[in-house]
Motif scaffolding. Structure first.
Motif: not given
Length: 304
Positions: A36-38, A74-75, A80-84, A109-112
């Motif tokens: 989860e990215c909250n 680590d990135v 957590c918004n850096a989906l790439g 990636y697809l889920k996000r």
């Protein structure tokens, strides 16, 4: 004719069943990348993530894919918004031949971002990887009958845990804090100089004549200025304080960035975690800014 068709249908059904079985097997396991990215990354987090990405890219280009994965993780932990980053992790896992973890990264990636522009391409890639994963040969254990053991059976050795960084992302956090301090100092220093020199006439004669300012250097040996009105004095004092603070931030920021990079590349290499009685001891690390007359930097203290 009917027998040939029946064999074809059976073969297709078998292939579909194997692919579904592989998908179900992956679905039963938790996806470590589907977190989860909250939270929103701070400026320090972004600076640290940028440095970790540069390191990961260098390791990837040198073919050190396992270390590249560590840094890209680590990135993702920092931002957590850096989906790439998930695509980079999947590419590195593919290079290692680890199709299972590559699939997990792509699925996360697809889920996000299910509406991503490359969603269809990623889905096709997942299906291809599942097909390759299901076609991997698995060893079939054979039963054998032997004599009944009379001695105490030995423990079956377990696979060692994967290497871990002893300090995690702490060095990159230090780099991020230092980068933010550098940015703040670079902004504050010219602002303070502008505030100060806007009221500095340069000489008492010029100040009395109203040429360029209302303050002048009265005692050069003490760096003491004299101003003819309170507003000018307040502005000169503010400017001096901003200049001093900017210099301190630049010094501390540069030291933190340099210290964090040295800490990461020299003291934070992945190591095999200890499983002995000392493994329960907590590793404590403290990073303390140190500022004084003619001195600025950071002190790193730790217990191991």
């Amino acid at each position: 004719m009917w027998g040939t068709r029946a064999k074809g249908v059976t073969l297709i059904g078998l292939m579909v069943g194997v692919s579904l079985a592989a998908g179900i097997a992956l679905a039963d396991e938790p996806n470590p990348f589907a977190v989860e990215c909250n939270r929103t990354a701070t400026e320090e987090d972004l600076q640290g993530a940028k440095g970790a990405h540069q390191a990961a890219r260098q390791f990837y280009e040198r073919g050190e894919y396992a270390r590249a994965i560590q840094y890209w993780k680590d990135v993702y932990n920092l931002d957590c918004n850096a989906l790439g980053t998930l695509l980079n992790i999947a590419n590195a896992y593919e290079k290692l031949g680890d199709r299972k973890n590559a699939i997990l990264a792509l699925e996360a990636y697809l889920k996000r971002d299910p509406e991503a522009a490359d969603a269809q391409k990623i889905q096709t890639r997942i299906e291809n990887l599942r097909s390759l994963l299901s076609s991997q040969p698995t060893a079939t254990p054979t039963a054998s009958v032997g004599p009944v053991p009379t001695s105490t059976p030995t423990a079956v050795p377990t696979a060692p845990p994967p290497p871990e960084k002893p300090f995690g992302i702490a060095p990159w956090v230090t780099v991020g804090v230092g980068g933010a301090a550098l940015i703040a100092g670079a902004i504050l220093l010219p602002v303070g100089l502008d505030n100060f020199y806007s009221v500095d006439a340069g000489s008492q004669k010029a100040a009395l004549a109203g040429e360029g300012g209302k303050c002048y250097l009265a005692y050069p040996e003490q760096n003491t200025f004299h101003c003819y009105d309170k507003a000018s004095a307040d502005q000169a004092t503010l400017g001096q304080g901003q200049v001093l603070t900017g210099k301190i931030l630049l010094g501390v920021g540069a030291a933190a960035v340099a210290g964090g990079l040295v800490w990461e590349f020299l003291a934070n290499k992945p190591v095999q975690p200890s499983t002995g009685p000392d493994a329960a001891k907590n590793t404590k690390v403290r990073v303390t800014p140190s500022v004084g007359p003619g001195l600025s930097g950071v002190v790193v203290q730790g217990s191991f």
